[in-house]
Design a protein around this motif. Sequence first.
Motif, PDB file in Angstrom:
ATOM      1  N   LEU A 108     118.266   8.481 -38.016  1.00 25.90           N
ATOM      2  CA  LEU A 108     118.782   9.477 -39.255  1.00 25.90           C
ATOM      3  C   LEU A 108     119.274   8.381 -40.305  1.00 25.90           C
ATOM      4  N   TYR A 109     119.213   8.700 -41.630  1.00 25.88           N
ATOM      5  CA  TYR A 109     119.584   7.738 -42.533  1.00 25.88           C
ATOM      6  C   TYR A 109     120.307   8.253 -43.691  1.00 25.88           C
ATOM      7  N   LEU A 110     121.399   7.803 -44.027  1.00 24.65           N
ATOM      8  CA  LEU A 110     122.383   8.425 -45.016  1.00 24.65           C
ATOM      9  C   LEU A 110     122.176   7.698 -46.457  1.00 24.65           C
ATOM     10  N   THR A 111     121.901   8.339 -47.456  1.00 19.28           N
ATOM     11  CA  THR A 111     121.731   7.442 -48.715  1.00 19.28           C
ATOM     12  C   THR A 111     122.595   8.080 -49.587  1.00 19.28           C
ATOM     13  N   VAL A 112     122.846   7.832 -51.059  1.00 17.11           N
ATOM     14  CA  VAL A 112     123.422   8.214 -51.976  1.00 17.11           C
ATOM     15  C   VAL A 112     123.241   9.759 -52.336  1.00 17.11           C
ATOM     16  N   ASP A 113     121.953  10.338 -52.023  1.00 17.72           N
ATOM     17  CA  ASP A 113     121.800  11.686 -52.458  1.00 17.72           C
ATOM     18  C   ASP A 113     121.089  12.230 -51.313  1.00 17.72           C
ATOM     19  N   LEU A 153     121.351  16.050 -50.311  1.00 18.07           N
ATOM     20  CA  LEU A 153     122.787  16.556 -49.839  1.00 18.07           C
ATOM     21  C   LEU A 153     123.184  17.731 -50.818  1.00 18.07           C
ATOM     22  N   LYS A 154     122.763  17.921 -52.056  1.00 18.70           N
ATOM     23  CA  LYS A 154     123.016  18.957 -52.713  1.00 18.70           C
ATOM     24  C   LYS A 154     122.552  20.312 -52.032  1.00 18.70           C
ATOM     25  N   ASP A 155     121.479  20.384 -51.302  1.00 21.46           N
ATOM     26  CA  ASP A 155     120.835  21.451 -50.772  1.00 21.46           C
ATOM     27  C   ASP A 155     121.505  21.806 -49.385  1.00 21.46           C
ATOM     28  N   VAL A 165     122.238  20.571 -39.069  1.00 18.41           N
ATOM     29  CA  VAL A 165     122.304  20.463 -40.501  1.00 18.41           C
ATOM     30  C   VAL A 165     121.417  21.811 -40.951  1.00 18.41           C
ATOM     31  N   PHE A 166     122.327  22.707 -41.746  1.00 15.01           N
ATOM     32  CA  PHE A 166     121.650  23.987 -42.457  1.00 15.01           C
ATOM     33  C   PHE A 166     121.570  23.468 -43.724  1.00 15.01           C
ATOM     34  N   HIS A 171     131.323  10.960 -46.987  1.00 16.00           N
ATOM     35  CA  HIS A 171     130.509  10.551 -48.486  1.00 16.00           C
ATOM     36  C   HIS A 171     130.184  11.912 -49.312  1.00 16.00           C
ATOM     37  N   ALA A 172     130.045  12.898 -48.651  1.00 18.14           N
ATOM     38  CA  ALA A 172     129.712  14.285 -49.321  1.00 18.14           C
ATOM     39  C   ALA A 172     130.964  14.566 -50.156  1.00 18.14           C
ATOM     40  N   LEU A 173     132.052  14.460 -49.644  1.00 19.93           N
ATOM     41  CA  LEU A 173     133.525  14.679 -50.263  1.00 19.93           C
ATOM     42  C   LEU A 173     133.595  13.729 -51.391  1.00 19.93           C
ATOM     43  N   MET A 174     133.205  12.593 -51.020  1.00 21.64           N
ATOM     44  CA  MET A 174     133.293  11.555 -52.436  1.00 21.64           C
ATOM     45  C   MET A 174     132.335  12.080 -53.537  1.00 21.64           C
ATOM     46  N   ASN A 175     131.427  12.651 -53.391  1.00 20.58           N
ATOM     47  CA  ASN A 175     130.478  13.096 -54.247  1.00 20.58           C
ATOM     48  C   ASN A 175     130.470  14.505 -54.430  1.00 20.58           C
ATOM     49  N   LYS A 176     131.692  15.165 -54.113  1.00 22.52           N
ATOM     50  CA  LYS A 176     132.075  16.634 -54.413  1.00 22.52           C
ATOM     51  C   LYS A 176     131.148  17.485 -54.003  1.00 22.52           C
ATOM     52  N   HIS A 177     130.424  17.540 -52.851  1.00 21.54           N
ATOM     53  CA  HIS A 177     129.764  18.385 -52.506  1.00 21.54           C
ATOM     54  C   HIS A 177     130.348  19.684 -51.814  1.00 21.54           C
ATOM     55  N   ALA A 178     130.246  20.898 -52.235  1.00 19.20           N
ATOM     56  CA  ALA A 178     131.263  21.946 -51.743  1.00 19.20           C
ATOM     57  C   ALA A 178     131.301  22.240 -50.250  1.00 19.20           C
TER      58      ALA A 178
END
Length: 464
Positions: free
Chosen positions: A372-377, A398-400, A422-423, A449-456
């Motif tokens: 698994l890799y985590l990038t900015v998006d 991440l937005k989806d 992961v849904f 990381h998702a909180l920093m990018n303000k994902h709901a």
Amino acid sequence: MMLQLQSMLYVCMCKSGEGSQYVKLPKSEKEDTDSTEKVIAKKGRILQAQEWFIQKVYEISELLEDPSHGEEEEPEEVPLSLKKLRDNLKRFRRNLQPLLDAGNWINGILHWSKPFETFIVFLVVLYSVWSGWLFQLVLLYLIGTLSYNYMHATGLAERFGLAKKKPPPEPESDSISSTVNIVKDLARTIQVYAEIAANNLEKLKNLFLWRYPEATVWLFKVLCAVFIVSSILPSPYFWSFVGIGASFKFFVMNTIYRKYPRVQAKYDTVARLWAALPTDAQVERRQALSELQMQTRIDTIQRKAISGGADLAGSISEWDMAESVLSAADAAFCDRFSFSADNKPLTDWSGGKRCTLLDKDKPIRNLKHGRLYLTVDHLCFESSSKSREQDARFTMPLKDITNIRRAKPLAVLPGNGMSIEVFVKGKEKPHFFAAIINRDQVLQSIIDHALMNKHAWASNSLNF
């Protein structure tokens, strides 16, 4: 010049002939006549040698005096003929088949398709290498091949039951469509193999030009070690060790690597470095990505310096210039996923997190080991095997993502498990990743990381 040489040789021949006419016989009557005959025979052989030499000189002089002989003529333009093209392609395929059969036999030996036969060949090769008979073994193989072909040519193979069954002849068609199909197949094959050859040549060039320093440093160390060992050991022992090592590599190690790709990915340094070597297109792309990333960071520093009133030179001096260039692993990652340089893996995720993708309904089947890799998006998965299936490599923006939570493949297992679900929008089933080491820390890193990018969805996954 040549006429003078011919005249001198003619005079010498005449003098030799005159001298040979007056053979001085022994004056003593007791001298044996056999000695006289030997002298005459010796003189005659000398005269024959002189005549042969002069004849060869004449022949060579005639060749040198005719400069027009052997001039290359311009080849005539051959008109294109579909029938002749089809016939030549068939001839080429028919005459290439014996070489393909030999290659298939060697490939079968190396792949242990017939274990007993491969084992015997392996022992014979080892003994020949250690005894210094490898060249004689190759000669013996060629002699055996010629003898086998002789038996076929003379009919002995059929008499002893050694003849192979001839394959049925292919149905011939003189239509234009069949000829066009043959040409298209040939062009497609040439295209594929030309691409493979070009990629390998570019990788070899970049290896020696230090375009991938990790591989070049490894090669440099190996060459130095081989040079030192070859200088110390006698040549017979050195080449014996090289041959034994190559035999174990081709017969044993490659078989293990083919059966267990994960073992090859970890221990086959040559294959790993060769696969990581970039082609010219990849080098240009990495340079463009690095320049783009550097320009982006410079623009960011300039904006910060102008808005904060700080010194631009001081801001640049505080910037770590090493981070401005993509590492080889990150650049390869961006190439595989077609990402820009700004979307490279995060610092703690550069090498990925080991996991296993599985189907929760059938957790024992369809296992795919990967990372698994985590990038900015994106959250990305890549399988360790070289499979071309659709889910061997995929991304999850991440937005989806709608939710991430802890999970277990089987409810009866003790503990909290080592898996996450992961849904994603538009997916009926969630992606299930199991066997994650330090699962809670990995999941917390994704959520932070998702909180920093303000994902709901990140706030809903806090109590995972």
